[in-house]
Design a protein around this motif. Structure first.
Motif, PDB file in Angstrom:
ATOM      1  N   GLY A 130     -45.757  -6.726  -7.687  1.00 41.08           N
ATOM      2  CA  GLY A 130     -45.257  -7.902  -7.268  1.00 41.08           C
ATOM      3  C   GLY A 130     -43.980  -8.250  -7.710  1.00 41.08           C
ATOM      4  O   GLY A 130     -42.825  -7.985  -7.480  1.00 41.08           O
ATOM      5  N   LEU A 131     -43.804  -6.872  -8.938  1.00 39.71           N
ATOM      6  CA  LEU A 131     -42.630  -7.117  -9.876  1.00 39.71           C
ATOM      7  C   LEU A 131     -41.631  -5.936  -8.688  1.00 39.71           C
ATOM      8  O   LEU A 131     -40.670  -5.777  -8.813  1.00 39.71           O
ATOM      9  CB  LEU A 131     -43.016  -5.879 -10.460  1.00 39.71           C
ATOM     10  CG  LEU A 131     -43.116  -6.964 -12.683  1.00 39.71           C
ATOM     11  CD1 LEU A 131     -43.243  -6.167 -13.105  1.00 39.71           C
ATOM     12  CD2 LEU A 131     -42.012  -8.048 -12.918  1.00 39.71           C
ATOM     13  N   ARG A 141     -54.463  -4.808 -12.443  1.00 38.73           N
ATOM     14  CA  ARG A 141     -53.210  -5.886 -12.433  1.00 38.73           C
ATOM     15  C   ARG A 141     -52.642  -5.089 -11.911  1.00 38.73           C
ATOM     16  O   ARG A 141     -51.535  -5.995 -11.400  1.00 38.73           O
ATOM     17  CB  ARG A 141     -52.730  -5.499 -13.570  1.00 38.73           C
ATOM     18  CG  ARG A 141     -53.666  -6.331 -14.835  1.00 38.73           C
ATOM     19  CD  ARG A 141     -54.401  -7.491 -15.628  1.00 38.73           C
ATOM     20  NE  ARG A 141     -54.924  -7.939 -16.714  1.00 38.73           N
ATOM     21  CZ  ARG A 141     -55.872  -8.718 -16.764  1.00 38.73           C
ATOM     22  NH1 ARG A 141     -55.834  -9.600 -15.625  1.00 38.73           N
ATOM     23  NH2 ARG A 141     -56.436  -8.419 -18.019  1.00 38.73           N
ATOM     24  N   TRP A 142     -52.936  -4.029 -10.696  1.00 41.60           N
ATOM     25  CA  TRP A 142     -51.641  -3.840  -9.420  1.00 41.60           C
ATOM     26  C   TRP A 142     -51.063  -4.887  -8.195  1.00 41.60           C
ATOM     27  O   TRP A 142     -49.918  -4.223  -8.751  1.00 41.60           O
ATOM     28  CB  TRP A 142     -53.286  -3.063  -8.431  1.00 41.60           C
ATOM     29  CG  TRP A 142     -54.333  -3.384  -7.496  1.00 41.60           C
ATOM     30  CD1 TRP A 142     -55.090  -3.525  -8.146  1.00 41.60           C
ATOM     31  CD2 TRP A 142     -53.796  -3.828  -6.111  1.00 41.60           C
ATOM     32  NE1 TRP A 142     -55.698  -4.546  -7.186  1.00 41.60           N
ATOM     33  CE2 TRP A 142     -54.489  -4.676  -5.902  1.00 41.60           C
ATOM     34  CE3 TRP A 142     -52.435  -4.184  -5.074  1.00 41.60           C
ATOM     35  CZ2 TRP A 142     -54.720  -5.221  -4.289  1.00 41.60           C
ATOM     36  CZ3 TRP A 142     -52.703  -4.460  -3.786  1.00 41.60           C
ATOM     37  CH2 TRP A 142     -53.774  -5.071  -3.507  1.00 41.60           C
ATOM     38  N   GLN A 143     -51.426  -6.458  -8.725  1.00 41.35           N
ATOM     39  CA  GLN A 143     -51.265  -7.018  -7.874  1.00 41.35           C
ATOM     40  C   GLN A 143     -49.592  -7.818  -8.417  1.00 41.35           C
ATOM     41  O   GLN A 143     -48.534  -7.711  -7.812  1.00 41.35           O
ATOM     42  CB  GLN A 143     -51.523  -8.442  -7.331  1.00 41.35           C
ATOM     43  CG  GLN A 143     -53.010  -7.922  -6.665  1.00 41.35           C
ATOM     44  CD  GLN A 143     -53.279  -8.978  -5.689  1.00 41.35           C
ATOM     45  OE1 GLN A 143     -52.912 -10.088  -5.598  1.00 41.35           O
ATOM     46  NE2 GLN A 143     -54.764  -8.876  -5.509  1.00 41.35           N
ATOM     47  N   PHE A 144     -49.653  -7.630 -10.188  1.00 46.06           N
ATOM     48  CA  PHE A 144     -48.896  -8.287 -11.050  1.00 46.06           C
ATOM     49  C   PHE A 144     -47.132  -7.024 -11.030  1.00 46.06           C
ATOM     50  O   PHE A 144     -46.442  -7.527 -10.216  1.00 46.06           O
ATOM     51  CB  PHE A 144     -49.045  -7.651 -12.424  1.00 46.06           C
ATOM     52  CG  PHE A 144     -48.372  -8.237 -13.108  1.00 46.06           C
ATOM     53  CD1 PHE A 144     -48.190  -9.633 -13.580  1.00 46.06           C
ATOM     54  CD2 PHE A 144     -47.438  -7.153 -13.723  1.00 46.06           C
ATOM     55  CE1 PHE A 144     -47.353 -10.088 -14.521  1.00 46.06           C
ATOM     56  CE2 PHE A 144     -46.511  -7.814 -15.158  1.00 46.06           C
ATOM     57  CZ  PHE A 144     -46.666  -9.581 -15.156  1.00 46.06           C
ATOM     58  N   PHE A 145     -48.069  -5.690 -10.819  1.00 45.88           N
ATOM     59  CA  PHE A 145     -47.496  -4.819 -10.492  1.00 45.88           C
ATOM     60  C   PHE A 145     -46.167  -4.408  -8.995  1.00 45.88           C
ATOM     61  O   PHE A 145     -45.092  -3.886  -8.690  1.00 45.88           O
ATOM     62  CB  PHE A 145     -47.278  -3.055 -11.118  1.00 45.88           C
ATOM     63  CG  PHE A 145     -48.081  -3.405 -12.285  1.00 45.88           C
ATOM     64  CD1 PHE A 145     -46.772  -3.074 -13.739  1.00 45.88           C
ATOM     65  CD2 PHE A 145     -48.998  -3.450 -13.139  1.00 45.88           C
ATOM     66  CE1 PHE A 145     -47.240  -2.957 -14.459  1.00 45.88           C
ATOM     67  CE2 PHE A 145     -49.151  -3.817 -14.158  1.00 45.88           C
ATOM     68  CZ  PHE A 145     -48.531  -3.923 -15.599  1.00 45.88           C
TER      69      PHE A 145
END
Lengths: 304, 376, 324
Positions: free
Chosen positions: C299-300, C293-297
């Protein structure tokens, strides 16, 4: 090529245009009132489609799904505005681009987290299945006609909202002079949240309507987002009328380009090659048109 | 020091020698974004096969390429240079394979493809380090072209305007003898096919063949069914496999599609695979899972015969393909691409879940069209 | 007294040089590759920064030039490899200096009409029209079959540079590093020149510039072209790093990433792109290793930087920018 086919393709172009209008109206409204570029508008479209698909499969009713999509997208929009967007109004476009780019990453992976990695199922409601006869002997799908009708109704509704209601008056005031309406004692924060949620709800509605026609999956908002930007830039950013005309223009040009270019080229090239070259040209066509329009009218057709 | 240790293990006994040695396998696949479903099936089947083998010496390095070629390239470099993997596998998409495979095999690292078989890697540019355990890209389409000869005389064909799309239609036309009612190349990532469907209706075609992978195929099938056009549709199995059938819904019922594998293929390895996958993950496997399961078992079989450090012996062991494939008979051609049957399946409903059953065999022991250009 | 920013800049430049040398010493060549990626992305962003940081021209289409540079390398090398002359009988080449020259020239020539049309607009319109041009080229690259379409173009071996073995990671890194320093010197030179002063004045006040008899349009156009050429050069190196050129180099995500690099590092600063590229590649690499889920983090983290760390990494470390 028959007249019926031509009419059908024109309607297809109109339907695509109307769908783009739902996206573009929110974008242009948000830009006009708050001066904000929202790249994450496509994510709201995706949220609408996901919400509709999930609720429709749980309850068996597309209509409940549609309501859910409006609610979910509006809620997501309102939360987004309060938590993030509010801090960006006084920043330059650069910061807005980056922040909303980050929001795309968060929403895309976030919805995969919640809804899983496989595309979801959403079908058109039974009432709207089937086709109606067209003049010239052709047939046209009822659901797509319904989308056109919804689009026209939304356009009309937005016109009435903005020109006839108190909220509309405040929106118009906000567009022309932001400091002034704060000075008039209007709660500008709430106004901004409402406008943002309204734009989000329209995107969610578009997502749900189109979700029944195509694949409900992560990343579905991105191609539409780019097209919606083309629309508002052609129409003139901030202008709802521009968004409507721009959307229909883009819808027609894209559809007719895909339809007619390969056919025209087939007159001078072998069929397979004409298909490839025509297809390539058709995919570039709206961007070429946009560049041409901006070259002659740098602020779009109906600059606000 | 390490070398001495390895030799001493080898001298302990030849039978267990290959097993006792640690083997590192790099898996680069798509685990995020819109195409993640395929990569997740690939990964799940692969790890399950490895787990069931009970082989404790295998270490997997699994990473997400986000369906972006430059990330895939970077991961391949990392796995080769930093993790020092012995084998690479996992890539789902042709364009990512084209980015990674040529440079990987040039560094004398073995790559096994669990999906995607671009024509550029099957002919003159074939390589002894590249094993395609899935198919050559044209195969499914060729099978559909062959099958279409039986019932149809005037087919309308369409595919996205990119190399895999052109390969698809070329493959179809290679075996299809009838006339074409139209040949259309759609935009990559296109979501609305109303314009194309209107053309199909107008063309007087007696059948439609389309290759539109992922979300494009879902959109096309839904809109096609909704449009009320009754002309029969056929396509490669990718658009009618377990990962997308749920999203298309009943619109897919009855559609003929071609594939080298199906859940109901009657052999022991396949029954065991389908059961194991269903028990572990509570869903039906897709063709990507099946190919990946085969890839894992091919590796395991080769490992039991030869050490992965002895490249030539290991390649020979892979080439022998001495494993129980879920596709039944499985042999490598001279270009390290499979010689296999291609079936025609029909979408049916079982226990309220859409799935496929085999209705015909389009090709027996089918070879790809590029093998004779491969000098290997 | 030496300004704090200068010290930090020196540390950053030395750090980027030190990582590959240490990696070489301890036998972890992958970190050389990673550092090369940082240097090339930074170079591309330095290019964009000439338009964006100095001229205030937010180009959302610089991926076009990045990709054109990449294809210049790919196409020339392919023709040389297959020994087929190109259009008008021009021979391909695998020599980097020639490839760079072609990449620079072609990007300059493409940037001229794009700039000339786009610069008629401003603000959001400029952002969007540059995006539109990039999309045009992107779709063209995907559907044009001659050079691989969406499959992209593989380079069988890395292109050569006189007297240097570019196939080895470290020499290739040093080439990229040298070009990065050169480009940053160019940036500093422009910023300090009369041209740069005019460009920055044009950003702040068009009419004032026009009043002293300088046409802001011409100044901006020249800046846009130089900016495109530098980014194109980076594209050629990127293709050599990956031994691959593909349409994804032309995608709008790439344009977005280049902007992200600049803001992450600190916009308008000489070392902003380098700091941004280091941080971005570090995030991408470490997060990708931790979770799918690296893209989620990612983004954060990006969101956090925009909201709470205005001025980017350099803003945090070195305080308020001297150049707005």
């Amino acid at each position: 090529m028959s007249t019926a086919l031509l009419i059908e393709q024109l309607l297809n172009g109109l339907q695509l245009g109307v769908m783009l209008f739902l996206m573009a109206a929110g974008l242009t409204l948000i830009f006009g009132v708050m001066g904000l570029i929202n790249l994450a508008h496509g994510s709201l479209y995706m949220i609408g489609a996901f919400a509709c698909a999930v609720v429709a499969s749980l309850t068996g009713s597309f209509w409940l799904g549609l309501i859910a999509s409006l609610a979910a997208a509006a809620a997501a929009g309102a939360i987004m505005e309060v938590v993030v967007i509010r801090r960006l109004y006084d920043r330059d476009h650069l910061d807005q681009v980056l922040a909303t780019f980050a929001l795309i990453l968060i929403f895309s992976e976030g919805s995969r987290w919640v809804f899983g990695s496989f595309p979801l199922y959403l079908d058109i409601p039974p009432v709207l299945q089937g086709a109606v006869s067209l003049p010239g002997g052709g047939q046209y799908q009822l659901y797509r006609l319904a989308i056109i009708a919804v689009g026209i109704a939304v356009a009309l509704g937005l016109y009435l909202l903005i020109s006839r209601t108190r909220l509309g008056m405040r929106i118009r005031a906000g567009e022309s002079d932001r400091e002034m309406i704060a000075a008039l004692g209007i709660d500008i924060q709430t106004l901004y949240t409402i406008v943002f949620a309204l734009g989000a709800a329209l995107a969610g509605l578009a997502g749900a309507l189109v979700g029944a026609l195509q694949s409900v999956q992560v990343g579905m908002g991105e191609p539409v987002l780019i097209l919606a930007f083309v629309v508002i830039v052609i129409g003139g950013i901030g202008s709802i009328k521009g968004a409507l005309i721009g959307a229909i223009l883009v819808g027609l040009i894209d559809t007719m380009g895909r339809f007619l270019l390969p056919k025209t080229l087939a007159l001078i090239l072998p069929a397979a090659q004409a298909g490839m070259v025509g297809g390539a040209l058709a995919s570039m066509l709206i961007y070429i048109v946009m560049a041409l329009i901006l070259a002659f009218r740098p602020r779009g057709l109906f600059a606000a | 020091m390490r070398k001495i240790l390895a030799t001493s293990i080898l001298s302990l006994g030849l039978a267990s020698a290959a097993y006792a040695e640690p083997v590192k396998i790099g898996v680069i696949t798509t685990l995020s974004g819109g195409g993640a479903g395929l990569g997740i099936d690939m990964r799940d089947a692969f790890t399950l096969a490895m787990k069931q083998s009970g082989n404790k010496d295998i270490e997997l390095v699994i990473e997400d390429d986000a369906q972006k070629p430059e990330i895939a390239v970077q991961l391949a470099e990392k796995m080769i240079q930093s993790d020092k993997v012995d084998l690479l596998t996992g890539i789902i998409w042709s364009n990512l394979a084209m980015a990674v495979v040529p440079n990987t095999v040039a560094q004398d690292i073995i790559y096994l493809s669990p999906n995607a078989g671009p024509s550029a890697l099957a002919g003159a540019n074939c390589n002894a380090n590249y094993f395609n355990v899935a198919y050559q890209n044209d195969n499914f389409h060729e099978a559909m072209g062959q099958y279409a000869n039986k019932d149809y005389k005037k087919t309308f064909i369409l595919a996205p305007n990119y190399p895999a799309g052109k390969d698809a239609l070329t493959g179809f036309k290679r075996f299809y003898k009838g006339e074409l009612a139209g040949e259309v190349y759609t935009q990559v990532g296109q979501t609305d096919y109303a314009a194309e469907i209107a053309q199909i209706r107008d063309s007087g075609a007696d059948s439609v063949f389309f290759f539109l992978p992922g979300g494009m195929g879902i959109s096309f099938m839904k809109q096609y069914a909704q449009s009320g056009v009754k002309t029969p549709v056929m396509g490669p199995g990718f658009s009618f496999d377990q990962d997308v059938l749920g999203a298309i819904g009943d619109a897919a019922l009855g559609v003929k599609n071609s594939a080298t594998w199906s859940k109901d293929l009657d052999n022991d390895a396949n029954k065991k695979f389908v059961e194991a996958f269903k028990t572990e993950y509570k869903r039906l496997p897709s063709i990507y899972a099946a190919q990946s399961w085969d890839t894992a078992n091919l590796i395991l079989a080769a490992l039991s015969k030869a050490s992965v450090k002895d490249k030539d012996a290991f390649k020979a062991a892979l080439k022998a393909a001495d494993f129980k494939s879920v596709r039944g008979k499985f042999v490598f051609n001279n270009n390290n691409h499979p010689i296999q049957n291609v079936y025609v399946r029909e979408v049916v409903k079982e226990d309220n879940v859409l799935t496929n059953k085999i209705v015909a065999t389009a090709f027996e022991d089918h070879k790809d069209a590029y093998a004779d250009k491969c000098k290997m | 007294m030496i300004a704090r920013e200068t010290i930090i800049n020196t540390i950053l430049a030395l750090l980027l040089l030190a990582v590959p040398l240490i990696a070489m010493a301890v036998g972890e060549p992958f970190y050389i590759t990673l550092s090369t990626r940082v240097a090339i992305l930074a170079l591309a962003a330095v290019g964009l920064n000439i338009a964006l940081g100095l001229g205030g021209l937010v180009s959302f289409g610089h991926a076009a030039f990045f990709g054109i540079g990449g294809y210049a390398a790919g196409i020339l090398a392919t023709h040389a490899f297959n020994a087929e002359p190109m259009l008008f009988g021009v021979e391909g080449t695998t020599s980097m200096p020639w490839i760079w020259l072609v990449a620079l020239t072609v990007c300059g020539l493409v940037a001229l009409p794009i700039g000339a049309i786009s610069l008629r607009t401003s603000g959001v319109y400029f952002i969007m029209i540059t995006l539109a041009f990039a999309q045009m080229i992107y779709y063209f690259a995907i559907s044009w079959p001659a050079y691989g379409g969406e499959d992209g173009l593989s380079l069988s071996v890395r292109n050569s540079f006189p007297l240097i073995n570019t196939a080895k990671p470290l020499p290739f890194f040093l080439i990229c590093y040298a070009l990065l320093l050169l480009a940053m010197s160019l940036f500093a030179l422009i910023r300090g020149s009369r041209f740069g002063a005019a460009l920055q004045t044009a950003r702040q006040n068009d009419t004032r510039l026009a009043a002293v008899g300088i046409a802001p349009f011409n100044i901006r156009l020249i800046a846009f072209i130089i900016s495109a050429m530098v980014t194109g050069l980076a594209g050629a190196l990127f293709a050599d790093l990956n031994r691959f050129a593909s349409p994804s180099m032309l995608s709008w995500h790439m344009s977005g990433e280049l902007i992200v690099l600049i803001i992450l590092g600190g916009k308008g600063r000489l070392f902003g792109p380098l700091a941004g590229a280091m941080l971005y590649v570090l995030f991408e690499y470490t997060l990708g290793g931790i979770t799918e889920r690296w893209q989620f983090f990612l983004g954060l983290i990006l969101l956090g930087v925009v909201l709470f760390a205005r001025g980017g990494l350099l803003g945090l470390l070195a305080g308020k920018a001297r150049h707005g």
